[in-house]
Design a protein around this motif. Structure first.
Motif, PDB file in Angstrom:
ATOM      1  N   LYS A 171       0.835  -1.212   0.000  1.00  0.00           N
ATOM      2  CA  LYS A 171       0.000   0.000   0.000  1.00  0.00           C
ATOM      3  C   LYS A 171       0.863   1.253   0.000  1.00  0.00           C
ATOM      4  O   LYS A 171       0.551   2.234  -0.691  1.00  0.00           O
ATOM      5  N   SER A 172       1.953   1.243   0.766  1.00  0.00           N
ATOM      6  CA  SER A 172       2.812   2.430   0.833  1.00  0.00           C
ATOM      7  C   SER A 172       3.496   2.710  -0.502  1.00  0.00           C
ATOM      8  O   SER A 172       3.817   3.851  -0.812  1.00  0.00           O
ATOM      9  N   ARG A 173       3.709   1.650  -1.295  1.00  0.00           N
ATOM     10  CA  ARG A 173       4.333   1.805  -2.612  1.00  0.00           C
ATOM     11  C   ARG A 173       3.304   1.932  -3.735  1.00  0.00           C
ATOM     12  O   ARG A 173       3.657   1.878  -4.916  1.00  0.00           O
ATOM     13  N   LYS A 174       2.031   2.072  -3.351  1.00  0.00           N
ATOM     14  CA  LYS A 174       0.951   2.258  -4.322  1.00  0.00           C
ATOM     15  C   LYS A 174       0.800   1.065  -5.265  1.00  0.00           C
ATOM     16  O   LYS A 174       0.410   1.205  -6.417  1.00  0.00           O
ATOM     17  N   MET A 175       1.120  -0.132  -4.772  1.00  0.00           N
ATOM     18  CA  MET A 175       0.909  -1.335  -5.575  1.00  0.00           C
ATOM     19  C   MET A 175      -0.585  -1.638  -5.666  1.00  0.00           C
ATOM     20  O   MET A 175      -1.344  -1.358  -4.735  1.00  0.00           O
ATOM     21  N   SER A 176      -0.981  -2.233  -6.760  1.00  0.00           N
ATOM     22  CA  SER A 176      -2.348  -2.710  -6.893  1.00  0.00           C
ATOM     23  C   SER A 176      -2.395  -4.130  -6.347  1.00  0.00           C
ATOM     24  O   SER A 176      -1.848  -5.059  -6.936  1.00  0.00           O
ATOM     25  N   LEU A 177      -3.031  -4.287  -5.180  1.00  0.00           N
ATOM     26  CA  LEU A 177      -3.148  -5.600  -4.533  1.00  0.00           C
ATOM     27  C   LEU A 177      -4.473  -6.228  -4.938  1.00  0.00           C
ATOM     28  O   LEU A 177      -5.541  -5.680  -4.650  1.00  0.00           O
ATOM     29  N   ASN A 178      -4.424  -7.366  -5.582  1.00  0.00           N
ATOM     30  CA  ASN A 178      -5.660  -7.999  -6.031  1.00  0.00           C
ATOM     31  C   ASN A 178      -6.220  -8.953  -4.982  1.00  0.00           C
ATOM     32  O   ASN A 178      -7.356  -8.818  -4.562  1.00  0.00           O
ATOM     33  N   LYS A 179      -5.433  -9.931  -4.565  1.00  0.00           N
ATOM     34  CA  LYS A 179      -5.865 -10.876  -3.534  1.00  0.00           C
ATOM     35  C   LYS A 179      -4.657 -11.268  -2.692  1.00  0.00           C
ATOM     36  O   LYS A 179      -3.559 -11.447  -3.212  1.00  0.00           O
ATOM     37  N   VAL A 180      -4.885 -11.415  -1.381  1.00  0.00           N
ATOM     38  CA  VAL A 180      -3.827 -11.795  -0.455  1.00  0.00           C
ATOM     39  C   VAL A 180      -4.402 -12.824   0.507  1.00  0.00           C
ATOM     40  O   VAL A 180      -5.551 -12.706   0.938  1.00  0.00           O
ATOM     41  N   VAL A 181      -3.602 -13.832   0.852  1.00  0.00           N
ATOM     42  CA  VAL A 181      -4.044 -14.791   1.864  1.00  0.00           C
ATOM     43  C   VAL A 181      -2.864 -15.221   2.728  1.00  0.00           C
ATOM     44  O   VAL A 181      -1.784 -15.518   2.240  1.00  0.00           O
ATOM     45  N   SER A 182      -3.079 -15.208   4.038  1.00  0.00           N
ATOM     46  CA  SER A 182      -2.164 -15.811   5.001  1.00  0.00           C
ATOM     47  C   SER A 182      -2.765 -17.170   5.338  1.00  0.00           C
ATOM     48  O   SER A 182      -3.896 -17.250   5.801  1.00  0.00           O
ATOM     49  N   TYR A 183      -1.996 -18.261   5.099  1.00  0.00           N
ATOM     50  CA  TYR A 183      -2.626 -19.589   5.187  1.00  0.00           C
ATOM     51  C   TYR A 183      -2.067 -20.486   6.286  1.00  0.00           C
ATOM     52  O   TYR A 183      -2.503 -21.625   6.455  1.00  0.00           O
ATOM     53  N   GLY A 184      -1.092 -20.020   7.057  1.00  0.00           N
ATOM     54  CA  GLY A 184      -0.664 -20.702   8.269  1.00  0.00           C
ATOM     55  C   GLY A 184      -0.295 -22.166   8.100  1.00  0.00           C
ATOM     56  O   GLY A 184       0.515 -22.528   7.253  1.00  0.00           O
ATOM     57  N   ASN A 185      -0.909 -23.038   8.914  1.00  0.00           N
ATOM     58  CA  ASN A 185      -0.538 -24.450   8.962  1.00  0.00           C
ATOM     59  C   ASN A 185      -1.064 -25.254   7.770  1.00  0.00           C
ATOM     60  O   ASN A 185      -0.725 -26.426   7.644  1.00  0.00           O
ATOM     61  N   GLN A 186      -1.912 -24.664   6.950  1.00  0.00           N
ATOM     62  CA  GLN A 186      -2.473 -25.275   5.731  1.00  0.00           C
ATOM     63  C   GLN A 186      -2.872 -26.744   5.920  1.00  0.00           C
ATOM     64  O   GLN A 186      -2.484 -27.625   5.150  1.00  0.00           O
ATOM     65  N   ILE A 187      -3.683 -27.015   6.944  1.00  0.00           N
ATOM     66  CA  ILE A 187      -4.087 -28.398   7.204  1.00  0.00           C
ATOM     67  C   ILE A 187      -5.109 -28.883   6.188  1.00  0.00           C
ATOM     68  O   ILE A 187      -5.315 -30.094   6.041  1.00  0.00           O
TER      69      ILE A 187
END
Length: 334
Positions: A171-187
């Motif tokens: 966001k600070s670099r003005k990037m266009s973020l489409n989708k983001v996911v933090s997925y952790g242990n991915q069980i």
């Protein structure tokens, strides 16, 4: 498996929602409201009747059937009961912000969660992660700024901290973020599932990843190859040293792997490997540009002679060259 309802949910229930902000929990309910989430929002907490004028449900059992996403912040010992109730209410995705699972050796609980979820098609995000951020759906774990275009980068990160930093720096670099996911242990839903989904999304121009481990090497490499045939994939691997691998094991339950083997195989499947977070952000910025730099010649704009000398040294040591500008160009600059 479709992840559409995970990134574009029409209804979200938040277990543990509270009018109080703090205590180490992400205030998902308040963030959704501030972002202007337009779907149905169901806070769940037996302690309250309403939060900010919105009815609070006393339990998961009292929710309407077919909620798309359930975000959960309860102790790990309550997780199995949560999944049982979610399955009964036909909830599509359950995201556990909660930690205390395989990363501390509690693998049997993870197996029980997946086995229970399978009974009615419920899928589990995490546990031990901050979940989804999707500007197009106005939902996520952080504030969403106004963006000029939806086309941009997708990020999948095994670490909540790295994922949060990616969003903030992006966001600070003005990037266009489409989708983001933090997925952790991915069980349940794994890195390769997200990779495959992002690869087929025409609005995603490139994919960046922070990965500590993969559950199924062959499936992951197959997904990676298909993704890199469609768009650039940049990977930062966590746990490349013995101490890093030990930290990863206590973080997400990751299994250590041979980094030299990993690097070779991942490159053979078309990915771009980076050494650190800053390098990842720089490569992503280059990839999102309208023009991709070609050739070894570079220009440098800076203040002060010492900085210019240092940059010239760095460029030369990296195999780049700084051609001298034409006299008329130097005059215009002067």
């Amino acid at each position: 498996m479709s992840l559409e309802k995970l990134f574009y949910p029409e209804s979200i229930a938040i277990v543990g929602a509270s009018p109080r902000i703090g205590g180490g929990k992400i205030p998902y309910f308040q963030i959704m409201k501030v972002n202007g989430y337009e779907g149905k929002l169901y806070p769940v907490n037996p302690k309250y009747d309403e939060i900010d004028g919105i009815k609070v449900y006393k339990s998961i059992e009292s929710l309407p059937e077919g909620v798309d996403l359930l975000i959960v912040s309860v102790p790990a010992e309550q997780a199995l009961g949560v999944v049982e109730k979610a399955v009964d209410r036909k909830i599509k995705f359950v995201h556990f912000f909660t930690s205390g699972f395989g990363e501390i050796g509690n693998h049997s609980l993870e197996k029980d969660l997946v086995k229970t979820a399978r009974k009615n098609g419920t899928r589990i995000v995490g546990p031990n992660c901050i979940g989804v951020y999707c500007p197009g759906a106005k939902m996520g774990f952080d504030r969403i700024p106004q963006q000029q275009k939806s086309e941009g980068v997708a990020f999948l990160g095994q670490s909540g901290g790295v994922t949060s930093n990616f969003v903030k720096v992006g966001k600070s670099r003005k990037m266009s973020l489409n989708k983001v996911v933090s997925y952790g242990n991915q069980i349940d839903v794994t890195a390769e599932d997200y990779l495959g989904y992002f690869a087929e999304d025409d609005e995603i121009k490139m994919i960046a990843c922070y990965i500590e481990d993969v559950k199924d090497g062959k499936t992951f490499l197959s997904a990676l190859k298909k993704a890199t045939q469609k768009k650039p994939v940049v990977i930062l691997k966590g746990g490349v040293t013995e101490q890093g691998a030990q930290a990863a094991a206590s973080h997400t339950g990751a299994l250590a792997s041979n980094h030299h083997l990993w690097s070779s195989v991942v490159r053979q499947h078309g990915a771009v490997l980076v050494d650190n977070f800053e390098q990842m952000m720089d490569v992503v910025m280059i990839g999102l540009g309208d023009k991709t730099p070609k050739g070894p010649r570079v220009g440098f704009l800076g203040a002060g002679g010492g900085t210019s000398v240092s940059f010239a040294d760095m460029a030369s040591l990296s195999g780049l060259s700084l051609p001298e500008l034409k006299a008329e160009t130097q005059e215009k600059i002067s």
